[in-house]
Motif scaffolding. Sequence first.
Motif, PDB file in Angstrom:
ATOM      1  N   SER A  49       0.825  -1.202   0.000  1.00 56.92           N
ATOM      2  CA  SER A  49       0.000   0.000   0.000  1.00 56.92           C
ATOM      3  C   SER A  49       0.866   1.262   0.000  1.00 56.92           C
ATOM      4  O   SER A  49       0.614   2.206  -0.765  1.00 56.92           O
ATOM      5  CB  SER A  49      -0.932  -0.006   1.211  1.00 56.92           C
ATOM      6  N   LEU A  50       1.890   1.272   0.851  1.00 56.24           N
ATOM      7  CA  LEU A  50       2.771   2.441   0.919  1.00 56.24           C
ATOM      8  C   LEU A  50       3.572   2.612  -0.367  1.00 56.24           C
ATOM      9  O   LEU A  50       3.796   3.751  -0.813  1.00 56.24           O
ATOM     10  CB  LEU A  50       3.708   2.327   2.124  1.00 56.24           C
ATOM     11  N   GLU A  51       3.991   1.511  -0.972  1.00 55.01           N
ATOM     12  CA  GLU A  51       4.715   1.608  -2.239  1.00 55.01           C
ATOM     13  C   GLU A  51       3.814   2.159  -3.341  1.00 55.01           C
ATOM     14  O   GLU A  51       4.253   2.977  -4.154  1.00 55.01           O
ATOM     15  CB  GLU A  51       5.268   0.238  -2.643  1.00 55.01           C
ATOM     16  N   GLN A  52       2.554   1.739  -3.351  1.00 53.46           N
ATOM     17  CA  GLN A  52       1.610   2.268  -4.345  1.00 53.46           C
ATOM     18  C   GLN A  52       1.384   3.753  -4.118  1.00 53.46           C
ATOM     19  O   GLN A  52       1.341   4.539  -5.073  1.00 53.46           O
ATOM     20  CB  GLN A  52       0.289   1.506  -4.271  1.00 53.46           C
ATOM     21  N   GLU A  53       1.235   4.139  -2.857  1.00 50.63           N
ATOM     22  CA  GLU A  53       1.040   5.555  -2.548  1.00 50.63           C
ATOM     23  C   GLU A  53       2.268   6.362  -2.954  1.00 50.63           C
ATOM     24  O   GLU A  53       2.152   7.452  -3.528  1.00 50.63           O
ATOM     25  CB  GLU A  53       0.763   5.728  -1.054  1.00 50.63           C
ATOM     26  N   ARG A  54       3.462   5.814  -2.677  1.00 53.63           N
ATOM     27  CA  ARG A  54       4.706   6.491  -3.067  1.00 53.63           C
ATOM     28  C   ARG A  54       4.756   6.672  -4.579  1.00 53.63           C
ATOM     29  O   ARG A  54       5.073   7.756  -5.072  1.00 53.63           O
ATOM     30  CB  ARG A  54       5.911   5.663  -2.601  1.00 53.63           C
ATOM     31  N   ASP A  55       4.422   5.614  -5.315  1.00 52.75           N
ATOM     32  CA  ASP A  55       4.454   5.697  -6.771  1.00 52.75           C
ATOM     33  C   ASP A  55       3.446   6.711  -7.296  1.00 52.75           C
ATOM     34  O   ASP A  55       3.745   7.480  -8.223  1.00 52.75           O
ATOM     35  CB  ASP A  55       4.196   4.321  -7.391  1.00 52.75           C
ATOM     36  N   LEU A  57       2.328   9.339  -5.661  1.00 58.71           N
ATOM     37  CA  LEU A  57       2.819  10.680  -5.313  1.00 58.71           C
ATOM     38  C   LEU A  57       3.982  11.091  -6.215  1.00 58.71           C
ATOM     39  O   LEU A  57       4.089  12.262  -6.598  1.00 58.71           O
ATOM     40  CB  LEU A  57       3.228  10.732  -3.845  1.00 58.71           C
ATOM     41  N   ARG A  58       4.845  10.133  -6.551  1.00 57.22           N
ATOM     42  CA  ARG A  58       5.941  10.448  -7.478  1.00 57.22           C
ATOM     43  C   ARG A  58       5.386  10.862  -8.832  1.00 57.22           C
ATOM     44  O   ARG A  58       5.857  11.825  -9.442  1.00 57.22           O
ATOM     45  CB  ARG A  58       6.862   9.238  -7.656  1.00 57.22           C
ATOM     46  N   LEU A  64       3.136  17.519 -11.893  1.00 58.71           N
ATOM     47  CA  LEU A  64       3.144  18.925 -11.471  1.00 58.71           C
ATOM     48  C   LEU A  64       4.405  19.632 -11.952  1.00 58.71           C
ATOM     49  O   LEU A  64       4.359  20.809 -12.332  1.00 58.71           O
ATOM     50  CB  LEU A  64       3.027  19.015  -9.947  1.00 58.71           C
ATOM     51  N   GLU A  65       5.519  18.919 -11.962  1.00 54.84           N
ATOM     52  CA  GLU A  65       6.759  19.516 -12.454  1.00 54.84           C
ATOM     53  C   GLU A  65       6.636  19.848 -13.943  1.00 54.84           C
ATOM     54  O   GLU A  65       7.050  20.932 -14.387  1.00 54.84           O
ATOM     55  CB  GLU A  65       7.930  18.557 -12.223  1.00 54.84           C
TER      56      GLU A  65
END
Length: 101
Positions: A49-55, A57-58, A64-65
């Motif tokens: 779950s955290l890896e999916q969230e990290r991906d 957000l990346r 956005l960049e």
Amino acid sequence: MIRNESQLTDLRQQVTKNQEKISQLSSGKTNAEARLGEESKVWHAEKVSLEQERDTLRQRADDLEQQNKCLHSQLATLSKDVVELQKAITKRCCRPDRSDF
């Protein structure tokens, strides 16, 4: 060698206690392994779950960049156009050959 019945009884009791202790430890080991298996599944799910969230957000940060770069480019182009327009207006308004002077 065992010399008397009392020593034999003591040894049997000790063997029985050791067998009970082994049984308790084995049961505790089984319970610990079961809990470890359950906790491992929970931690794995949390990790995924955290890896999916990290991906996510990346990807959002990358998007956005790119948007930011595009906006800066558009702003630079707009600023350039405004400066050129101001120069053209100034040049047109301030010509000495104009009849409205």
